[in-house]
Each structure stands twice: as C-alpha cells, then as structure tokens.
Motif scaffolding. Structure first.
Motif, PDB file in Angstrom:
ATOM      1  N   ALA A 122      -3.700 -11.479   1.985  1.00  0.00           N
ATOM      2  CA  ALA A 122      -4.997 -11.880   1.427  1.00  0.00           C
ATOM      3  C   ALA A 122      -6.014 -12.128   2.535  1.00  0.00           C
ATOM      4  O   ALA A 122      -7.205 -11.920   2.351  1.00  0.00           O
ATOM      5  N   GLY A 123      -5.551 -12.531   3.717  1.00  0.00           N
ATOM      6  CA  GLY A 123      -6.434 -12.781   4.844  1.00  0.00           C
ATOM      7  C   GLY A 123      -6.742 -11.545   5.681  1.00  0.00           C
ATOM      8  O   GLY A 123      -7.448 -11.630   6.675  1.00  0.00           O
ATOM      9  N   GLY A 124      -6.180 -10.394   5.289  1.00  0.00           N
ATOM     10  CA  GLY A 124      -6.460  -9.149   5.988  1.00  0.00           C
ATOM     11  C   GLY A 124      -5.469  -8.767   7.075  1.00  0.00           C
ATOM     12  O   GLY A 124      -5.617  -7.716   7.706  1.00  0.00           O
ATOM     13  N   ALA A 125      -4.442  -9.586   7.334  1.00  0.00           N
ATOM     14  CA  ALA A 125      -3.422  -9.226   8.325  1.00  0.00           C
ATOM     15  C   ALA A 125      -2.608  -8.042   7.806  1.00  0.00           C
ATOM     16  O   ALA A 125      -2.338  -7.937   6.607  1.00  0.00           O
ATOM     17  N   ARG A 126      -2.220  -7.147   8.698  1.00  0.00           N
ATOM     18  CA  ARG A 126      -1.442  -5.961   8.316  1.00  0.00           C
ATOM     19  C   ARG A 126      -0.025  -6.077   8.861  1.00  0.00           C
ATOM     20  O   ARG A 126       0.203  -6.684   9.905  1.00  0.00           O
ATOM     21  N   ALA A 127       0.903  -5.481   8.155  1.00  0.00           N
ATOM     22  CA  ALA A 127       2.300  -5.461   8.572  1.00  0.00           C
ATOM     23  C   ALA A 127       2.938  -4.171   8.078  1.00  0.00           C
ATOM     24  O   ALA A 127       2.422  -3.514   7.173  1.00  0.00           O
ATOM     25  N   ARG A 128       4.063  -3.811   8.698  1.00  0.00           N
ATOM     26  CA  ARG A 128       4.857  -2.659   8.251  1.00  0.00           C
ATOM     27  C   ARG A 128       6.237  -3.159   7.839  1.00  0.00           C
ATOM     28  O   ARG A 128       6.845  -3.972   8.530  1.00  0.00           O
ATOM     29  N   TRP A 129       6.715  -2.652   6.708  1.00  0.00           N
ATOM     30  CA  TRP A 129       8.042  -2.999   6.182  1.00  0.00           C
ATOM     31  C   TRP A 129       8.808  -1.704   5.973  1.00  0.00           C
ATOM     32  O   TRP A 129       8.256  -0.734   5.455  1.00  0.00           O
ATOM     33  N   ARG A 130      10.063  -1.675   6.411  1.00  0.00           N
ATOM     34  CA  ARG A 130      10.863  -0.457   6.240  1.00  0.00           C
ATOM     35  C   ARG A 130      12.272  -0.817   5.817  1.00  0.00           C
ATOM     36  O   ARG A 130      12.912  -1.677   6.413  1.00  0.00           O
ATOM     37  N   LEU A 131      12.741  -0.142   4.787  1.00  0.00           N
ATOM     38  CA  LEU A 131      14.121  -0.274   4.342  1.00  0.00           C
ATOM     39  C   LEU A 131      14.982   0.625   5.217  1.00  0.00           C
ATOM     40  O   LEU A 131      14.684   1.806   5.389  1.00  0.00           O
ATOM     41  N   GLU A 148       0.807  -1.208   0.000  1.00  0.00           N
ATOM     42  CA  GLU A 148       0.000   0.000   0.000  1.00  0.00           C
ATOM     43  C   GLU A 148       0.845   1.265   0.000  1.00  0.00           C
ATOM     44  O   GLU A 148       0.327   2.353   0.153  1.00  0.00           O
ATOM     45  N   GLY A 149       2.137   1.119  -0.154  1.00  0.00           N
ATOM     46  CA  GLY A 149       3.019   2.277  -0.098  1.00  0.00           C
ATOM     47  C   GLY A 149       3.297   2.655   1.346  1.00  0.00           C
ATOM     48  O   GLY A 149       2.647   2.188   2.265  1.00  0.00           O
ATOM     49  N   ASP A 150       4.284   3.496   1.551  1.00  0.00           N
ATOM     50  CA  ASP A 150       4.680   3.917   2.893  1.00  0.00           C
ATOM     51  C   ASP A 150       4.924   2.735   3.823  1.00  0.00           C
ATOM     52  O   ASP A 150       4.740   2.841   5.029  1.00  0.00           O
ATOM     53  N   GLY A 151       5.281   1.576   3.276  1.00  0.00           N
ATOM     54  CA  GLY A 151       5.642   0.429   4.085  1.00  0.00           C
ATOM     55  C   GLY A 151       4.511  -0.428   4.591  1.00  0.00           C
ATOM     56  O   GLY A 151       4.743  -1.373   5.337  1.00  0.00           O
ATOM     57  N   LEU A 152       3.273  -0.126   4.208  1.00  0.00           N
ATOM     58  CA  LEU A 152       2.145  -0.918   4.693  1.00  0.00           C
ATOM     59  C   LEU A 152       1.858  -2.087   3.763  1.00  0.00           C
ATOM     60  O   LEU A 152       1.762  -1.927   2.556  1.00  0.00           O
ATOM     61  N   LEU A 153       1.698  -3.274   4.358  1.00  0.00           N
ATOM     62  CA  LEU A 153       1.377  -4.491   3.634  1.00  0.00           C
ATOM     63  C   LEU A 153       0.079  -5.065   4.187  1.00  0.00           C
ATOM     64  O   LEU A 153      -0.159  -5.004   5.399  1.00  0.00           O
ATOM     65  N   THR A 154      -0.743  -5.647   3.321  1.00  0.00           N
ATOM     66  CA  THR A 154      -1.956  -6.342   3.757  1.00  0.00           C
ATOM     67  C   THR A 154      -1.985  -7.697   3.065  1.00  0.00           C
ATOM     68  O   THR A 154      -1.868  -7.776   1.839  1.00  0.00           O
ATOM     69  N   PRO A 178      25.799  -1.896   5.033  1.00  0.00           N
ATOM     70  CA  PRO A 178      24.866  -3.025   5.082  1.00  0.00           C
ATOM     71  C   PRO A 178      23.576  -2.750   4.307  1.00  0.00           C
ATOM     72  O   PRO A 178      23.124  -1.614   4.236  1.00  0.00           O
ATOM     73  N   VAL A 179      23.011  -3.809   3.761  1.00  0.00           N
ATOM     74  CA  VAL A 179      21.684  -3.757   3.162  1.00  0.00           C
ATOM     75  C   VAL A 179      20.759  -4.330   4.232  1.00  0.00           C
ATOM     76  O   VAL A 179      20.919  -5.480   4.634  1.00  0.00           O
ATOM     77  N   ALA A 180      19.812  -3.508   4.728  1.00  0.00           N
ATOM     78  CA  ALA A 180      18.994  -3.959   5.858  1.00  0.00           C
ATOM     79  C   ALA A 180      17.557  -3.493   5.712  1.00  0.00           C
ATOM     80  O   ALA A 180      17.297  -2.416   5.180  1.00  0.00           O
ATOM     81  N   TRP A 181      16.639  -4.330   6.220  1.00  0.00           N
ATOM     82  CA  TRP A 181      15.224  -3.988   6.239  1.00  0.00           C
ATOM     83  C   TRP A 181      14.598  -4.572   7.490  1.00  0.00           C
ATOM     84  O   TRP A 181      15.168  -5.455   8.125  1.00  0.00           O
ATOM     85  N   ALA A 182      13.432  -4.030   7.850  1.00  0.00           N
ATOM     86  CA  ALA A 182      12.734  -4.483   9.051  1.00  0.00           C
ATOM     87  C   ALA A 182      11.273  -4.740   8.717  1.00  0.00           C
ATOM     88  O   ALA A 182      10.685  -4.073   7.872  1.00  0.00           O
ATOM     89  N   LEU A 183      10.681  -5.705   9.403  1.00  0.00           N
ATOM     90  CA  LEU A 183       9.272  -6.058   9.212  1.00  0.00           C
ATOM     91  C   LEU A 183       8.653  -6.313  10.576  1.00  0.00           C
ATOM     92  O   LEU A 183       9.246  -6.989  11.422  1.00  0.00           O
ATOM     93  N   THR A 184       7.472  -5.773  10.799  1.00  0.00           N
ATOM     94  CA  THR A 184       6.725  -6.050  12.025  1.00  0.00           C
ATOM     95  C   THR A 184       5.277  -6.322  11.686  1.00  0.00           C
ATOM     96  O   THR A 184       4.736  -5.743  10.747  1.00  0.00           O
ATOM     97  N   LEU A 185       4.659  -7.227  12.430  1.00  0.00           N
ATOM     98  CA  LEU A 185       3.247  -7.513  12.229  1.00  0.00           C
ATOM     99  C   LEU A 185       2.424  -6.414  12.873  1.00  0.00           C
ATOM    100  O   LEU A 185       2.787  -5.899  13.922  1.00  0.00           O
ATOM    101  N   GLY A 186       1.322  -6.065  12.246  1.00  0.00           N
ATOM    102  CA  GLY A 186       0.483  -4.989  12.749  1.00  0.00           C
ATOM    103  C   GLY A 186       0.993  -3.638  12.283  1.00  0.00           C
ATOM    104  O   GLY A 186       2.002  -3.535  11.593  1.00  0.00           O
ATOM    105  N   THR A 187       0.299  -2.603  12.666  1.00  0.00           N
ATOM    106  CA  THR A 187       0.680  -1.260  12.225  1.00  0.00           C
ATOM    107  C   THR A 187       1.033  -0.354  13.395  1.00  0.00           C
ATOM    108  O   THR A 187       1.301   0.811  13.223  1.00  0.00           O
TER     109      THR A 187
END
Length: 150
Positions: A44-53, A36-42, A89-98
């Motif tokens: 198919a089951g509706g769970a949300r997550a945030r991803w950041r480079l 969804e842009g700005d790091g927001l992921l959804t 380093p090449v690094a990224w972070a992911l967390t469940l929820g917003t």
C-alpha cells in the motif's frame, strides 16, 4: 527452514509422507498489497517485492482472507493460495525490490536438496528421527552441520 542474506529470504518446509497427496499453503500479504502476477508485489505504501515459488508442479492463485497486525482487530487482505502434489520440499523465496537478489535468483530445489546461494540443505526421515544436514561453500571438505530432531 528460513534462509536470509539481508536482501531476501527463502522459506522451505519438508513434509513427511509418500509422494502424491495434495498439500496447501497460504501466504498472507499485508493489507493493501497487490499481486501483479509474475511474482511482483506492491505494498500500500508503494514498496515493491518479488516472490517466487521454488516447488515444481504447484499452482498459485490469489484470494482474500482475514489479516491482523495486533490480534485485536481484523481486516480483509490479499493472500496467495498455493497447492500441489507432495513430492519434496515446499519452498518459496521473497526479496525486497525488483532487482537481482542472491537469495531469490540463486535458490533452487533438486529433489530433497534445497540450494541457497551455494549452501545445501537436505532432510532425511528415519524411525522417529528427522535429520537436517547442511553444507556450506565456505567450508569445503569440512564436516557438515547436522541437526537431529527426535
């Protein structure tokens, strides 16, 4: 390196070589997941997550490619295509929820130092040796954990 605090993960890869050459990274997402842009992921089951480079001077674009959960069947799914010039380093972070996450919100790169919730990791390159050194806030003044790969 993968750091996990139960609410999210940080993934970092130190790439050997002089600064400047281009690198590329593909982060495959499960089928039906939308970016969804700005790091927001959804999912198919509706769970949300945030991803950041965490790596600076890199770009993120969205593409599609093959995905398989079993290696026996393949379907098309969204993937993040990340690219940039080598410079640390090449690094990224992911967390469940917003909501707030100690991992995602506290992860920073400072040159070759990866700081995750106060714990620091650095990599140094030698002649045929890779030295990974970690410092943890729960061990102030204590010896740093070191792993030497040959």
């Amino acid at each position: 390196v993968v750091a996990d605090d139960g609410s999210g993960i940080v993934v970092a890869d130190w790439v050997e070589g002089p600064p400047g050459p281009e690198w590329g990274l593909t982060v495959p997402l499960a089928p039906g997941t939308t970016w969804e842009g700005d790091g927001l992921l959804t999912t198919a089951g509706g769970a949300r997550a945030r991803w950041r480079l965490l790596t600076e001077d890199a770009t993120v674009t969205v593409g599609e490619g093959p995905w398989s959960s079993t290696y026996g069947s393949v379907e098309t799914a969204t993937r993040l295509l990340v690219a940039g010039p080598l410079g640390g380093p090449v690094a990224w972070a992911l967390t469940l929820g917003t909501g707030a996450s100690p991992v995602l919100d506290g992860a920073r790169l400072h040159g070759d130092l990866l700081d995750v919730a106060g714990a620091g990791l650095t990599v140094s390159w030698g002649d045929g040796v890779i030295d990974l050194e970690g410092h943890h806030p729960d061990r102030p003044g204590g010896a740093a954990a070191r792993v030497v790969l040959r």
